[in-house]
Motif scaffolding. Structure first.
Motif, PDB file in Angstrom:
ATOM      1  N   ALA A   1     -23.016  31.213 -19.538  1.00 18.17           N
ATOM      2  CA  ALA A   1     -23.703  30.688 -20.721  1.00 18.17           C
ATOM      3  C   ALA A   1     -22.733  30.327 -21.840  1.00 18.17           C
ATOM      4  N   ALA A   2     -21.524  30.873 -21.797  1.00 18.72           N
ATOM      5  CA  ALA A   2     -20.584  30.713 -22.902  1.00 18.72           C
ATOM      6  C   ALA A   2     -19.697  29.485 -22.715  1.00 18.72           C
ATOM      7  N   ASP A   3     -19.557  28.724 -23.801  1.00 14.03           N
ATOM      8  CA  ASP A   3     -18.630  27.589 -23.799  1.00 14.03           C
ATOM      9  C   ASP A   3     -17.210  28.028 -24.127  1.00 14.03           C
TER      10      ASP A   3
ATOM     11  N   GLN B   1     -27.382  31.523 -12.293  1.00 14.67           N
ATOM     12  CA  GLN B   1     -27.309  30.267 -13.051  1.00 14.67           C
ATOM     13  C   GLN B   1     -28.559  30.057 -13.906  1.00 14.67           C
ATOM     14  N   GLU B   2     -29.719  30.415 -13.388  1.00 11.68           N
ATOM     15  CA  GLU B   2     -30.949  30.301 -14.169  1.00 11.68           C
ATOM     16  C   GLU B   2     -30.943  31.292 -15.330  1.00 11.68           C
ATOM     17  N   ARG B   3     -30.408  32.484 -15.070  1.00 13.69           N
ATOM     18  CA  ARG B   3     -30.318  33.474 -16.155  1.00 13.69           C
ATOM     19  C   ARG B   3     -29.410  32.966 -17.270  1.00 13.69           C
ATOM     20  N   ALA B   4     -28.327  32.288 -16.924  1.00 10.15           N
ATOM     21  CA  ALA B   4     -27.427  31.726 -17.939  1.00 10.15           C
ATOM     22  C   ALA B   4     -28.159  30.687 -18.796  1.00 10.15           C
ATOM     23  N   LYS B   5     -28.961  29.864 -18.159  1.00  7.17           N
ATOM     24  CA  LYS B   5     -29.745  28.867 -18.920  1.00  7.17           C
ATOM     25  C   LYS B   5     -30.752  29.556 -19.834  1.00  7.17           C
ATOM     26  N   GLN B   6     -31.357  30.643 -19.326  1.00  3.31           N
ATOM     27  CA  GLN B   6     -32.329  31.374 -20.132  1.00  3.31           C
ATOM     28  C   GLN B   6     -31.673  31.987 -21.361  1.00  3.31           C
ATOM     29  N   ILE B   7     -30.452  32.495 -21.202  1.00  2.00           N
ATOM     30  CA  ILE B   7     -29.721  33.067 -22.344  1.00  2.00           C
ATOM     31  C   ILE B   7     -29.544  32.005 -23.432  1.00  2.00           C
ATOM     32  N   ARG B   8     -29.155  30.827 -23.044  1.00  2.00           N
ATOM     33  CA  ARG B   8     -28.985  29.749 -24.035  1.00  2.00           C
ATOM     34  C   ARG B   8     -30.310  29.379 -24.687  1.00  2.00           C
ATOM     35  N   ARG B   9     -31.376  29.347 -23.891  1.00  2.00           N
ATOM     36  CA  ARG B   9     -32.687  29.046 -24.481  1.00  2.00           C
ATOM     37  C   ARG B   9     -33.089  30.133 -25.485  1.00  2.00           C
ATOM     38  N   ASP B  10     -32.840  31.388 -25.133  1.00  2.00           N
ATOM     39  CA  ASP B  10     -33.190  32.497 -26.028  1.00  2.00           C
ATOM     40  C   ASP B  10     -32.413  32.442 -27.344  1.00  2.00           C
ATOM     41  N   LEU B  11     -31.231  31.833 -27.302  1.00  2.00           N
ATOM     42  CA  LEU B  11     -30.413  31.684 -28.516  1.00  2.00           C
ATOM     43  C   LEU B  11     -30.816  30.448 -29.330  1.00  2.00           C
ATOM     44  N   GLY B  12     -31.771  29.677 -28.855  1.00  7.82           N
ATOM     45  CA  GLY B  12     -32.185  28.465 -29.557  1.00  7.82           C
ATOM     46  C   GLY B  12     -31.415  27.236 -29.132  1.00  7.82           C
ATOM     47  N   ASN B  13     -30.783  27.294 -27.946  1.00 11.64           N
ATOM     48  CA  ASN B  13     -30.015  26.165 -27.412  1.00 11.64           C
ATOM     49  C   ASN B  13     -28.974  25.620 -28.395  1.00 11.64           C
ATOM     50  N   PRO B  14     -28.067  26.476 -28.876  1.00 12.18           N
ATOM     51  CA  PRO B  14     -27.008  25.962 -29.748  1.00 12.18           C
ATOM     52  C   PRO B  14     -26.076  25.034 -28.975  1.00 12.18           C
ATOM     53  N   LYS B  15     -25.355  24.202 -29.711  1.00 16.92           N
ATOM     54  CA  LYS B  15     -24.390  23.302 -29.069  1.00 16.92           C
ATOM     55  C   LYS B  15     -23.270  24.087 -28.392  1.00 16.92           C
ATOM     56  N   THR B  16     -22.842  25.173 -29.057  1.00 17.74           N
ATOM     57  CA  THR B  16     -21.711  25.945 -28.557  1.00 17.74           C
ATOM     58  C   THR B  16     -22.025  27.436 -28.625  1.00 17.74           C
ATOM     59  N   VAL B  17     -21.777  28.122 -27.523  1.00 12.40           N
ATOM     60  CA  VAL B  17     -21.907  29.577 -27.480  1.00 12.40           C
ATOM     61  C   VAL B  17     -20.514  30.176 -27.357  1.00 12.40           C
ATOM     62  N   LEU B  18     -20.154  31.017 -28.324  1.00 15.02           N
ATOM     63  CA  LEU B  18     -18.919  31.789 -28.272  1.00 15.02           C
ATOM     64  C   LEU B  18     -19.253  33.178 -27.730  1.00 15.02           C
ATOM     65  N   LEU B  19     -18.329  33.766 -26.984  1.00 12.47           N
ATOM     66  CA  LEU B  19     -18.599  35.059 -26.365  1.00 12.47           C
ATOM     67  C   LEU B  19     -17.395  35.981 -26.498  1.00 12.47           C
TER      68      LEU B  19
ATOM     69  N   VAL C   1     -23.678  26.768 -33.584  1.00  5.95           N
ATOM     70  CA  VAL C   1     -22.799  27.729 -32.911  1.00  5.95           C
ATOM     71  C   VAL C   1     -23.371  29.133 -33.063  1.00  5.95           C
ATOM     72  N   THR C   2     -23.351  29.897 -31.977  1.00  2.00           N
ATOM     73  CA  THR C   2     -23.725  31.313 -31.991  1.00  2.00           C
ATOM     74  C   THR C   2     -22.620  32.115 -31.315  1.00  2.00           C
ATOM     75  N   LEU C   3     -22.311  33.258 -31.893  1.00  6.14           N
ATOM     76  CA  LEU C   3     -21.363  34.193 -31.288  1.00  6.14           C
ATOM     77  C   LEU C   3     -22.140  35.357 -30.675  1.00  6.14           C
ATOM     78  N   ILE C   4     -21.967  35.569 -29.373  1.00  8.17           N
ATOM     79  CA  ILE C   4     -22.475  36.773 -28.708  1.00  8.17           C
ATOM     80  C   ILE C   4     -21.329  37.778 -28.633  1.00  8.17           C
ATOM     81  N   GLN C   5     -21.543  38.968 -29.170  1.00  9.98           N
ATOM     82  CA  GLN C   5     -20.525  40.017 -29.085  1.00  9.98           C
ATOM     83  C   GLN C   5     -21.103  41.198 -28.324  1.00  9.98           C
ATOM     84  N   VAL C   6     -20.602  41.379 -27.098  1.00  9.83           N
ATOM     85  CA  VAL C   6     -20.946  42.559 -26.308  1.00  9.83           C
ATOM     86  C   VAL C   6     -19.890  43.612 -26.583  1.00  9.83           C
ATOM     87  N   ALA C   7     -20.318  44.777 -27.077  1.00 13.07           N
ATOM     88  CA  ALA C   7     -19.395  45.873 -27.379  1.00 13.07           C
ATOM     89  C   ALA C   7     -19.926  47.123 -26.683  1.00 13.07           C
ATOM     90  N   SER C   8     -19.461  47.374 -25.480  1.00 13.46           N
ATOM     91  CA  SER C   8     -19.992  48.498 -24.712  1.00 13.46           C
ATOM     92  C   SER C   8     -19.520  49.818 -25.297  1.00 13.46           C
TER      93      SER C   8
END
Length: 476
Positions: free
Chosen positions: A373-375, A263-281, A313-320
């Motif tokens: 972290a994703a909304d 849960q703390e890591r999820a908060k850190q991810i949002r902080r690293d993104l600049g705390n956007p209102k909405t995170v898309l994943l 809004v920020t979009l995180i795209q994980v493409a393994s």
């Protein structure tokens, strides 16, 4: 093709025979280098290992598969209470059987020809040879009357070869990817041979009812057999086909999502993104079936039209990484990364990035943190047997928040009907659904998520394996 070197089986089980055998293209372990520089094995991530490991432990089980190193021959070995039986593949066989026939012929054909399949006789011969080798490994390791569960499209001839060598076995087969309609399957030059290979099984499992129906239609057309409802009669044998939708280890995902560290890591991810209102994943293998290009196009247009704004809004795209030696996958990676570069070049600000693109694979705990972290979770696959990412996202939402945008062309859409279902080819419709997910009210989000969570809690991966194996044993 009958097996050679067939031996008469005694009723007494020796030390090398097993009552339950799983067969898959890869063994459920990956080779790793320890701190002392020595090689060791680590259990592979994935629901299949989680689902079948306990069954194997209770049933004196073994797992047959390739260990991942071309040209290397290994003896059977144990790992975490599992007996592992490696099948040797040469570098040429990996190229022809796996990269060729499995992933450049069958994969595109079974996924509605999103990319054109290639048909090469040398690939087919390699596929037959390798499938025969897998079947031989099982035949020499199975106890009298053992249950054998063959997994997925790489091994569709194994049931027939096993049936010919060991008619005493109970054989199940599960197809993890879609099975195509007759009109598409008809293109395959070896269509009858593959169907006859599958019909060596007693029970055939598919992700969706439509996949089972497609298979039965193909059997009616190309095989001399009687098909009635979900049963196929071949001589004195009866084969059954049905839908057994796979799921996830819901308890494991939920437990990880509840840990303070994740849960703390999820908060850190949002902080690293600049705390956007909405995170898309988006979380996908880099594969042309996943609709990543459609998702990026819709997001880019929403930014261009001002319906979404970078910073809000920020979009995180994980493409393994996936099948990087196959040309179509190399081209896809270039196109996706070029598109991400254009979006970011056009819409980024000094403080904020439009798309955070991650071409990596991540451990499960990090993936759960990303889900938390994703909304909004975006699953825009053009064709997918199931799509477990959608179920994993739902499993993390203990507070019944968040929104799932889900392609109707995934197997998951059959179970997660309260998601915002979309046709990814309809870019305008996809954009509207993305906006609906961004703007969804807390009450509506909770209503939808509560129902989806109930579904996956009741239908986890252990229930999937139990239902399939119970049906195989019942022979009804």
């Amino acid at each position: 093709m009958p097996a050679t070197g067939k031996t008469k089986k005694s009723t007494k089980k020796n030390a090398k025979e097993f009552d339950f055998i799983v067969v898959s293209n890869r063994l459920p372990v990956d080779r790793v280098r320890n701190a002392d520089g020595k090689d060791d094995w680590r259990r592979s991530p994935g629901g299949l290992v989680t689902a079948l490991g306990p069954v194997m432990a209770k049933s004196d089980g073994a797992w047959v598969g390739w260990h991942g190193a071309p040209g290397e021959k290994l003896d059977a070995f144990g790992h975490e209470n599992m007996k592992l039986i490696p099948v040797e593949l040469s570098a040429e066989e990996v190229e022809l059987y796996y990269e060729g026939f499995a992933n450049a012929t069958l994969w595109p054909l079974y996924h509605d020809v999103i990319a054109p399949p290639e048909f090469h006789r040398t690939w087919w011969e390699a596929y037959r040879t390798v499938n025969k080798r897998f079947a031989d490994a099982v035949a020499h390791s199975a106890a009298q009357g053992a249950i054998v569960w063959v997994q997925d499209y790489q091994l569709q001839l194994v049931p027939k070869y096993l049936r010919e060598a060991r008619p005493d076995l109970q054989i199940g087969f599960f197809n993890h990817i879609p099975f195509p309609p007759l009109e598409i399957y008809a293109q395959l030059p070896w269509r009858r041979a593959l169907l006859e290979g599958l019909l060596g099984a007693d029970l055939l499992g598919f992700q969706r009812p439509n996949d089972a129906s497609n298979f039965l239609r193909c059997v009616r057309r190309y095989v001399n057999a009687t098909v009635k409802q979900n049963q196929i009669t071949i001589g004195e044998r009866t084969v059954r086909a049905g839908a057994f939708p796979i799921s996830i280890d819901t308890a494991q995902i939920s437990a990880l999502a509840a840990t303070p560290e994740v849960q703390e890591r999820a908060k850190q991810i949002r902080r690293d993104l600049g705390n956007p209102k909405t995170v898309l994943l988006g979380v996908d293998r880099l594969d042309y079936t996943k609709g990543i290009r459609h998702r990026l196009k819709a997001f880019s247009e929403l930014l261009e039209e001002g319906r979404l704004n970078v910073g809000d809004v920020t979009l995180i795209q994980v493409a393994s990484p996936s099948r990087e030696r196959v040309e179509s996958y190399r081209m896809l990676r270039e196109e996706v990364e070029g598109t991400v570069g254009r979006i970011n070049g056009t819409f980024d600000t000094i403080q904020h990035t439009a798309v955070r693109y991650l071409h990596h694979s991540y451990p499960l705990a990090e993936m759960v943190a990303l889900y938390l972290a994703a909304d909004v979770m975006l699953v825009t696959a053009l064709r997918d047997g199931m799509n477990l990412v959608a179920k994993e996202y739902v499993a993390t939402r203990a507070n019944n928040d968040g929104a799932l945008v889900l392609s109707e062309f995934t197997g998951a859409a059959d179970q997660l009907r309260q998601a915002l279902l979309i046709n990814p080819h309809d870019i305008d419709g996809l954009k509207d659904s993305m906006m609906a997910a961004v703007e969804i009210s807390a009450s509506e989000s909770a209503r939808r998520m509560r129902l989806m969570r109930r579904q996956i809690l009741d239908h986890d991966v252990e229930r999937w394996s139990q239902e399939f194996l119970s049906s195989l044993r019942s022979k009804t």
